[in-house]
Design a protein around this motif. Sequence first.
Motif: not given
Length: 125
Positions: A10-17, A21-24, A30-31
Amino acid sequence: AGVRTVTLPNWLAESLRLHIAEYGLGTDDQLFPAPAGGVLPTRRFRARFWNPACEAADVEVTAHQLRHLHASTLIDAGRPLPEIAARLGHESPSVTMQVYAHWLRDDDSGSAEVIPDFTMRQETG
């Protein structure tokens, strides 16, 4: 190589979310996209993202080393080989066994402890 889904903590999924969001980024993006969009080649990913992140964290580690660390941690945690094989994208657990056999414990005391104690007889009434 086909597409494979790998669950994240969960902690990593939240960081990726937050990163998305930051990069739209949309769900199909692609991440770490190439400047013109699409897939960023591995060599450029390392130069643009991985190496600067490692320098900032003051660590020297490759993605492949992290993969081995993850696999050995799963083995040490007692996760089943078929699960580990699927997570790593191995064709079968036998591939995982060949690569990571040196991580498997030689101590079988845990297995010995699951043998029921047949010396404890119940009295019949």
